[in-house]
Design a protein around this motif. Structure first.
Motif, short mmCIF file in Angstrom:
data_model
loop_
_atom_site.label_atom_id
_atom_site.label_comp_id
_atom_site.label_asym_id
_atom_site.label_seq_id
_atom_site.Cartn_x
_atom_site.Cartn_y
_atom_site.Cartn_z
N ALA A 159 0.82 -1.21 0.00
CA ALA A 159 0.00 0.00 0.00
C ALA A 159 0.86 1.26 0.00
N ASN A 160 2.17 1.10 -0.08
CA ASN A 160 3.06 2.26 -0.13
C ASN A 160 4.40 1.78 -0.71
N PRO A 161 5.04 2.57 -1.57
CA PRO A 161 6.28 2.10 -2.20
C PRO A 161 7.42 1.85 -1.22
N LEU A 162 7.35 2.47 -0.03
CA LEU A 162 8.47 2.36 0.91
C LEU A 162 8.16 1.54 2.16
N SER A 163 6.94 1.03 2.29
CA SER A 163 6.58 0.44 3.59
C SER A 163 6.80 -1.07 3.66
N THR A 164 7.17 -1.71 2.56
CA THR A 164 7.28 -3.17 2.58
C THR A 164 8.45 -3.63 3.44
N HIS A 190 -1.76 9.23 5.32
CA HIS A 190 -1.59 8.11 4.38
C HIS A 190 -0.71 8.47 3.19
N PHE A 191 -0.95 9.62 2.56
CA PHE A 191 -0.18 9.97 1.36
C PHE A 191 0.88 11.03 1.68
N THR A 224 -8.25 2.51 5.71
CA THR A 224 -7.86 3.78 6.34
C THR A 224 -8.76 4.96 5.98
N THR A 225 -8.66 5.99 6.80
CA THR A 225 -9.50 7.19 6.67
C THR A 225 -9.44 7.77 5.26
N THR A 226 -8.22 7.95 4.76
CA THR A 226 -8.06 8.55 3.43
C THR A 226 -8.72 7.69 2.36
N GLY A 227 -8.59 6.38 2.47
CA GLY A 227 -9.23 5.48 1.51
C GLY A 227 -10.74 5.60 1.56
N ILE A 280 -9.21 -6.18 -0.67
CA ILE A 280 -8.93 -5.60 0.65
C ILE A 280 -7.88 -4.53 0.40
N ASP A 281 -8.18 -3.29 0.78
CA ASP A 281 -7.31 -2.19 0.38
C ASP A 281 -6.99 -1.28 1.56
N ASP A 282 -5.90 -0.52 1.41
CA ASP A 282 -5.50 0.48 2.41
C ASP A 282 -5.10 1.73 1.64
N GLY A 283 -6.04 2.68 1.55
CA GLY A 283 -5.74 3.93 0.83
C GLY A 283 -6.50 4.05 -0.47
N ALA A 284 -7.13 2.96 -0.91
CA ALA A 284 -8.04 2.91 -2.08
C ALA A 284 -7.34 2.92 -3.43
#
Ligand SMILES: NC(=O)c1ccc[n+]([C@@H]2O[C@H](COP(=O)([O-])OP(=O)(O)OC[C@H]3O[C@@H](n4cnc5c(N)ncnc54)[C@H](O)[C@@H]3O)[C@@H](O)[C@H]2O)c1
Length: 410
Positions: free
Chosen positions: A74-79, A289-290, A145-148, A120-124
């Motif tokens: 759900a994020n390029p740097l969080s894996t 989130h972003f 998440t809220t933003t999603g 199932i998504d986080d951020g849409a």
């Protein structure tokens, strides 16, 4: 696909998975009970979540219920590469730390290419990508998440949703604990791992006093920080004031702030103009989130110099000669510079995700194409399982009390 899949990385991933699983009793207990008859047998799930040790426990539970899982980050740097490597032995995984923007989109497309039936998504980002392709064969999904949820509600009232979505974020057992206690602790974990500096005595400016901001402010105070809150919602601003924090606009905050943490879901809440007025050495971090909350793009393009001084800390030399420090490139600091929320928090968020996946599977044909909340019963079920996992027992109202609460005669 994971970029790094050395055996020792997989083993580390498995150890981290087991550590998280041992602290996520609410999810494992519910999944143990409800997954026995494999209610998601052969259901193809497309998943876009931060690839953390806690996510591996959710994936384990979904696989245990019979589902096939295709996962992107759900994020390029969080894996967490060890977790991606471990999960790739059990599911289809397209995730590695440090994806480019193009690679990030490509990974999401790979998940969609598996023709998922539920998302199932986080951020849409996955939901939006699915809608762009017509959402064929997708019967429903959930959002973390809220933003999603904000984006999906905008989609619902704009061009319309192609399938029902359960807003897991709106469960009390999600936002009250994940957004507040999870982000509160792990954001400081990220800032402190990155900078290794003291929080005590510093002025911590929290921008946004929603669920995330409340947690960040609470933990900043707990570590001896002097907390200032910047809000635009008058009710939240009063709440922050009565909680004992300084409250002001960003213009005032830049005069004295040492550490700035954004938590709004909104763009440019720390505009470039405000950064120019900050004190020498100010630290900038984002918990939203972003990576849109701090005007990073403009700051970096106007900078006289940018260099990485420590992992996840960039020193930015501003045109006037002052330096500020950017944590995690303005991306979600708790997941980029630390490991995200603790498992005890994620057991509740992901128990809700698990229940949402079951609900979509069994009830989608009776649902409308809109954003649904989480039922009070589901919330209570997750809360009861979490209490049990935490070794806390509570009482219940007596029959007399139940009758009293329904009577008007006193
Ligand atoms: N880091 C994480 O792990 C994590 C966890 C949960 C949520 N989030 C994300 O954090 C963000 C905030 O989530 P939340 O649940 O607290 O949302 P929320 O809606 O409860 O709170 C956001 C707050 O920001 C305020 N705000 C909006 N614009 C502002 C501005 N210009 N200046 C100051 N304040 C402003 C709003 O008034 C509101 O009080 C979202 O992007 C969400 O997706 C991150």
């Amino acid at each position: 696909m994971t970029k790094v899949a050395r055996p020792e990385l997989r083993e580390l991933g498995e150890r981290n998975f087991l550590w998280a699983k041992a602290h996520m009793g609410a999810l494992t207990t519910l999944a143990g009970k409800k997954g026995e008859e494999r209610p998601l047998q052969d259901v193809r799930l497309g998943v876009c979540l931060h690839v953390t040790k806690e996510t591996s426990v959710l994936v384990d539970a979904l696989l245990g219920a019979g589902a096939e899982v295709a996962l992107a980050a759900a994020n390029p740097l969080s894996t967490q590469d060890d977790i991606a490597a471990y999960l790739s032995t059990r599911a289809k995984v397209w995730a590695w730390r440090g994806e480019t923007a193009e690679e990030y989109d490509w990974c999401i497309q790979q998940v969609l290419a598996t023709r998922p039936q539920q998302l199932i998504d986080d951020g849409a980002d996955l939901h939006v990508a699915a809608h762009a392709k017509g959402a064929d064969g997708i019967v429903g999904g959930s959002e973390e998440t809220t933003t999603g949820v904000v984006r999906l509600r905008a989609l619902e009232s704009g061009r319309g949703l192609a399938y029902p979505v359960i807003a897991v974020n709106d469960a009390m057992t999600k936002f009250l604990f994940d957004n507040r206690y999870g982000t509160g602790q792990s954001t400081f974990d990220g800032i402190m791992r990155a900078t290794a500096l003291l929080i005590a005595g510093k002025e911590v400016v929290v921008i946004g006093y929603g669920w995330v901001g409340k947690g960040v402010a609470m933990r900043a105070r707990g570590m001896g920080g002097r907390v200032r809150v910047v809000e635009v919602d008058p009710v939240k601003a009063i709440e922050a004031h009565l909680d004992g924090f300084e409250v002001s606009g960003i213009e005032r905050a830049v005069e004295t702030g040492d550490v700035f943490v954004t938590a709004t879901g909104q763009k440019n809440v720390v505009p470039y103009g405000a950064i120019l007025k900050m004190k020498e050495g100010a630290i900038l971090a984002n918990a939203g989130h972003f990576d849109v909350e701090i005007e990073v793009g403009k700051m970096l393009s106007e900078a006289k110099g940018v260099r990485e001084v420590r992992p996840n800390v960039e020193e930015v030399l501003l045109p006037g000669g002052k330096k500020v420090y950017l944590v995690a490139r303005g991306r979600i600091a708790n997941l980029v510079a630390a490991e995200g929320h603790p498992p005890e928090v994620m057991q509740m968020s992901f128990a809700n995700q698990y229940l949402a996946a079951l609900e979509i599977h069994s009830k989608h044909s009776q649902m409308e194409n809109r954003v649904y909340g989480v039922s009070r019963e589901a919330d209570n079920e997750v809360a009861a399982a979490a209490l049990e996992s935490m070794g806390v027992s509570i009482g219940e109202p007596t029959e007399e009390q139940k009758a009293y609460s329904k009577s008007w005669t006193g």
